[in-house]
Write a protein that holds these residues in place. Structure first.
Motif, PDB file in Angstrom:
ATOM      1  N   TRP A  80       0.502  -0.996   0.029  1.00 41.27           N
ATOM      2  CA  TRP A  80       0.288  -0.010   0.069  1.00 41.27           C
ATOM      3  C   TRP A  80       1.498   1.192  -0.291  1.00 41.27           C
ATOM      4  O   TRP A  80       1.002   1.762  -0.835  1.00 41.27           O
ATOM      5  CB  TRP A  80      -1.296  -0.171   1.443  1.00 41.27           C
ATOM      6  N   ILE A  81       1.767   1.130   0.810  1.00 42.46           N
ATOM      7  CA  ILE A  81       2.852   2.551   1.221  1.00 42.46           C
ATOM      8  C   ILE A  81       3.646   2.617  -0.519  1.00 42.46           C
ATOM      9  O   ILE A  81       3.966   3.366  -0.646  1.00 42.46           O
ATOM     10  CB  ILE A  81       3.373   2.701   1.958  1.00 42.46           C
ATOM     11  N   GLY A  82       4.391   1.692  -1.201  1.00 45.10           N
ATOM     12  CA  GLY A  82       4.394   1.246  -1.917  1.00 45.10           C
ATOM     13  C   GLY A  82       3.919   2.069  -3.760  1.00 45.10           C
ATOM     14  O   GLY A  82       4.776   1.699  -4.654  1.00 45.10           O
ATOM     15  N   HIS A  83       2.787   1.547  -3.292  1.00 49.28           N
ATOM     16  CA  HIS A  83       1.928   1.480  -4.338  1.00 49.28           C
ATOM     17  C   HIS A  83       2.063   3.169  -4.008  1.00 49.28           C
ATOM     18  O   HIS A  83       2.252   4.100  -5.608  1.00 49.28           O
ATOM     19  CB  HIS A  83       0.258   1.417  -4.114  1.00 49.28           C
ATOM     20  N   ARG A  84       2.217   3.849  -3.560  1.00 50.95           N
ATOM     21  CA  ARG A  84       1.925   5.572  -3.415  1.00 50.95           C
ATOM     22  C   ARG A  84       3.225   6.166  -3.934  1.00 50.95           C
ATOM     23  O   ARG A  84       3.426   7.373  -4.056  1.00 50.95           O
ATOM     24  CB  ARG A  84       1.626   6.088  -2.034  1.00 50.95           C
ATOM     25  N   SER A  85       4.543   5.282  -3.389  1.00 47.39           N
ATOM     26  CA  SER A  85       5.520   5.324  -3.672  1.00 47.39           C
ATOM     27  C   SER A  85       6.944   4.792  -4.006  1.00 47.39           C
ATOM     28  O   SER A  85       6.966   3.173  -2.860  1.00 47.39           O
ATOM     29  CB  SER A  85       5.878   6.239  -2.053  1.00 47.39           C
ATOM     30  N   SER A  86       7.949   4.474  -5.330  1.00 46.16           N
ATOM     31  CA  SER A  86       7.770   3.651  -5.552  1.00 46.16           C
ATOM     32  C   SER A  86       9.048   3.518  -4.405  1.00 46.16           C
ATOM     33  O   SER A  86      10.318   2.551  -4.886  1.00 46.16           O
ATOM     34  CB  SER A  86       8.176   3.701  -6.973  1.00 46.16           C
ATOM     35  N   PHE A  87       9.834   4.562  -4.042  1.00 47.21           N
ATOM     36  CA  PHE A  87      10.668   5.015  -3.224  1.00 47.21           C
ATOM     37  C   PHE A  87      10.971   3.746  -2.378  1.00 47.21           C
ATOM     38  O   PHE A  87      11.569   2.602  -1.768  1.00 47.21           O
ATOM     39  CB  PHE A  87      11.435   6.136  -2.705  1.00 47.21           C
ATOM     40  N   ALA A  88       9.756   3.749  -1.504  1.00 44.61           N
ATOM     41  CA  ALA A  88       9.245   3.146  -1.128  1.00 44.61           C
ATOM     42  C   ALA A  88       9.169   1.457  -0.987  1.00 44.61           C
ATOM     43  O   ALA A  88       9.670   0.086   0.254  1.00 44.61           O
ATOM     44  CB  ALA A  88       8.291   3.233   0.368  1.00 44.61           C
ATOM     45  N   LEU A  89       8.457   1.139  -2.036  1.00 43.49           N
ATOM     46  CA  LEU A  89       9.037  -0.491  -2.575  1.00 43.49           C
ATOM     47  C   LEU A  89       9.918  -0.521  -2.338  1.00 43.49           C
ATOM     48  O   LEU A  89      10.585  -1.959  -2.030  1.00 43.49           O
ATOM     49  CB  LEU A  89       7.935   0.212  -4.115  1.00 43.49           C
ATOM     50  N   TRP A  90      10.462   0.058  -2.961  1.00 38.87           N
ATOM     51  CA  TRP A  90      12.838  -0.187  -3.811  1.00 38.87           C
ATOM     52  C   TRP A  90      13.160  -0.777  -2.716  1.00 38.87           C
ATOM     53  O   TRP A  90      14.040  -1.624  -1.921  1.00 38.87           O
ATOM     54  CB  TRP A  90      13.273   0.258  -4.813  1.00 38.87           C
ATOM     55  N   ILE A  91      12.599   0.228  -1.165  1.00 39.31           N
ATOM     56  CA  ILE A  91      13.500   0.173  -0.343  1.00 39.31           C
ATOM     57  C   ILE A  91      13.011  -0.978   0.747  1.00 39.31           C
ATOM     58  O   ILE A  91      13.468  -2.023   1.280  1.00 39.31           O
ATOM     59  CB  ILE A  91      12.860   1.583   1.070  1.00 39.31           C
ATOM     60  N   GLY A  92      11.611  -1.668   0.606  1.00 39.69           N
ATOM     61  CA  GLY A  92      10.687  -2.896   1.451  1.00 39.69           C
ATOM     62  C   GLY A  92      11.785  -3.280   0.494  1.00 39.69           C
ATOM     63  O   GLY A  92      11.639  -4.826   1.001  1.00 39.69           O
ATOM     64  N   LEU A  93      11.856  -3.957  -0.714  1.00 39.99           N
ATOM     65  CA  LEU A  93      12.534  -5.018  -1.297  1.00 39.99           C
ATOM     66  C   LEU A  93      13.780  -5.197  -1.184  1.00 39.99           C
ATOM     67  O   LEU A  93      14.307  -6.190  -0.315  1.00 39.99           O
ATOM     68  CB  LEU A  93      12.531  -4.673  -2.678  1.00 39.99           C
ATOM     69  N   GLY A  94      14.332  -4.121  -0.364  1.00 43.22           N
ATOM     70  CA  GLY A  94      15.917  -4.461  -0.303  1.00 43.22           C
ATOM     71  C   GLY A  94      15.886  -5.185   1.941  1.00 43.22           C
ATOM     72  O   GLY A  94      16.802  -5.930   1.703  1.00 43.22           O
TER      73      GLY A  94
END
Length: 144
Positions: A80-94
């Motif tokens: 849900w956060i990653g949907h709004r911010s691709s940076f948060a998506l990549w941080i979560g993936l890392g």
């Protein structure tokens, strides 16, 4: 009937056949040793036994429930956060990648925990441990 309706009907029939065979197959294999009454009794008990087995697939029913709820909530929140911010998506993936690396180094989860789990359940358990990799990070230097 049109083609999409036929495909949908075929899928519904295939799913129904899967569950019927899943419940009946153990009984069919033992049919020589069972009376018809015993076969009917086992068929009626099969769904309850399957649900009980599924509820304790990660050890105990409480542990299974915790793993499912924590994973589902953390993944949903991250996406849900990653949907709004691709940076948060990549941080979560890392973060999850680091968790998988720490898991590999510390050898968590153990082989007995993984025994008897299918591929999806193994992946689900590994994701659960990956979320909590900072807990296992101090053990990397102590591994033998």
């Amino acid at each position: 009937m049109d083609i999409p309706s036929l495909i949908l009907l075929l899928v519904i029939c295939a799913i129904g056949a899967h569950f019927v065979l899943k419940w009946w197959w153990p009984i069919i294999k033992e049919r020589k040793n069972l009376t018809p009454e015993q076969m009917i009794e086992r068929v009626l008990q099969a769904p309850a036994k399957g649900i009980q087995r599924e509820a304790s697939k990660f050890g105990s029913p409480i542990k299974t429930l915790v793993i499912i709820i924590v994973n589902a909530n953390l993944l949903y929140g991250w996406l849900w956060i990653g949907h709004r911010s691709s940076f948060a998506l990549w941080i979560g993936l890392g973060y999850l990648a680091a968790g998988f690396l720490v898991q590999h180094l510390v050898k968590v989860p153990t082989a007995p925990e993984m025994a008897g789990l299918n591929i999806w359940d193994r992946f689900w358990l590994k994701i659960f441990y990956a979320w909590f990799w900072p807990v296992y990070a101090p053990y990397i230097s102590r591994r033998s």
